[in-house]
Design an enzyme around this catalytic site. Structure first.
Site, PDB file in Angstrom:
ATOM      1  CB  CYS A 122      -4.340  -3.603   2.366  1.00 13.64           C
ATOM      2  SG  CYS A 122      -3.042  -4.207   3.030  1.00 13.64           S
ATOM      3  CG  HIS A 255      -7.930  -3.029   4.280  1.00  8.36           C
ATOM      4  ND1 HIS A 255      -7.500  -4.539   4.181  1.00  8.36           N
ATOM      5  CD2 HIS A 255      -6.616  -2.690   4.792  1.00  8.36           C
ATOM      6  CE1 HIS A 255      -6.522  -5.010   4.715  1.00  8.36           C
ATOM      7  NE2 HIS A 255      -5.832  -3.799   5.209  1.00  8.36           N
ATOM      8  CG  ASN A 285      -4.257  -6.402   7.113  1.00  7.21           C
ATOM      9  OD1 ASN A 285      -4.592  -6.991   6.145  1.00  7.21           O
ATOM     10  ND2 ASN A 285      -3.671  -5.395   7.345  1.00  7.21           N
TER      11      ASN A 285
END
Length: 328
Positions: A122, A255, A285
């Site tokens: 990520c 993020h 996500n």
């Protein structure tokens, strides 16, 4: 004269298949797994996510995002002299040929420009931007295509409701070019392998077969605790390196993992929530794709304007974390 790197174009792409919490809950119920829209939204802020079709690969999503970024930058594919691709879900087992090379071929780039994948989960897009910034400032490259693309739906265990409801697929890209005007103001990257076990895909390939689990594993509470602390610290490091304060930040593009982590980060930084770009509700996500997806959306809807100062930051498996402070 000092050479800087500057973002001159952004692009993004989401697969056509949108899956709401209600649809996902119904799918899981067929397997005897109980969840609900309220349960998912309360814990993550996610209402929907997009899933790639079986034939869609990370490179296909990346291609769409890259083409849009190139169009926004006013460049042709062969104007690109370096491709850096952040992904944890490469097209090929073992990661080669690199998905960056696949994207190069699909874009029709024939100038021999180097292409490589970066793996920091990520945090991958932040890592890739930092690498691009260094190459441009060194004079080695002029126009760098930086992409984050993922098909995380392929590595989700749909019997584990604590993880399968959180992730989605997508891609985002930026074109970073040499400039006489400041663009990237500071970058800070970190990793701590001692935390690798809290967010990982623990399986491996042995004699042509998967040894162990090929599904994503996450210790949610441990990741949450680390994330809020580390994101605040790395953002302050980037601001200090640029001799700036949090009040100088026009937009925070974190993020997009969990709305509570994002809100906690903004609060620690002393930033009002109105200054934070939030797409997690609709995207889930998307790992390395989440920051460029959010950035492109805010650029295209007019929130992020030329001259604005933007903080991008992420945490990911490894454990990795980093921040990039830019002037658009």
């Amino acid at each position: 004269m000092t050479t800087y790197s500057k973002i001159i174009g952004t692009g993004s792409y989401l697969p056509a298949k949108r899956v709401t919490n209600q649809e996902l809950a119904a799918q899981l119920a067929e397997q005897g797994i109980e969840t609900s829209d309220e349960w998912i939204v309360t814990r993550s802020g996610i209402s929907a996510r997009h899933y790639a079709e079986p034939a869609e690969l990370s490179s296909d999503l990346a291609l769409q995002a890259a083409q849009r970024a190139l169009q926004a930058a006013g460049l042709q594919p062969n104007d690109i002299d370096l491709i850096i691709m952040a992904t944890s879900t490469p097209d090929h087992l073992g990661g080669f040929p690199s998905t960056a090379c696949v994207v190069q071929r699909k874009l029709g780039i024939t100038n021999g420009a180097p292409a490589m994948d970066v793996q920091a989960v990520c945090s991958g897009f932040v890592y890739a931007m930092s690498v691009a910034d260094s190459f441009i400032k060194s004079g080695a490259h002029k126009n760098v295509l930086v992409i984050g693309a993922e098909v995380f739906s392929r590595i989700l265990d749909f019997k584990d409701r604590t993880t399968c409801v959180l992730f989605g697929d997508g891609a985002g890209a930026v074109v970073m070019s040499a400039s006489q005007e400041p663009g990237v103001l500071a970058t800070k990257l970190h990793a701590d392998g001692s935390h690798g076990h809290i967010l990982c895909v623990p399986g491996s390939v042995n004699n042509g077969a998967v040894a162990g689990s090929a599904y994503l594993y996450m210790d949610g509470p441990a990741v949450f605790k680390l994330a809020v602390s580390l994101l605040d610290k790395v953002a302050r490091e980037a601001l200090e390196a640029a001799n700036m304060q949090s009040t100088d930040v026009d937009w925070l593009v974190p993020h997009q993992a969990n709305i509570r982590i994002m809100q906690g980060t903004a609060k620690k930084m002393g930033l009002p929530l109105e200054k934070m770009v939030v797409t997690v509700a609709e995207h889930g996500n998307t790992s390395a794709a989440s920051i460029p997806l959010a950035l492109d959306q805010a650029v295209r809807d007019g929130r992020i304007q030329p001259g604005h100062t933007v903080m991008m930051e992420g945490v990911g498996g490894g454990f990795t974390w980093g921040a990039v402070l830019v002037r658009m």
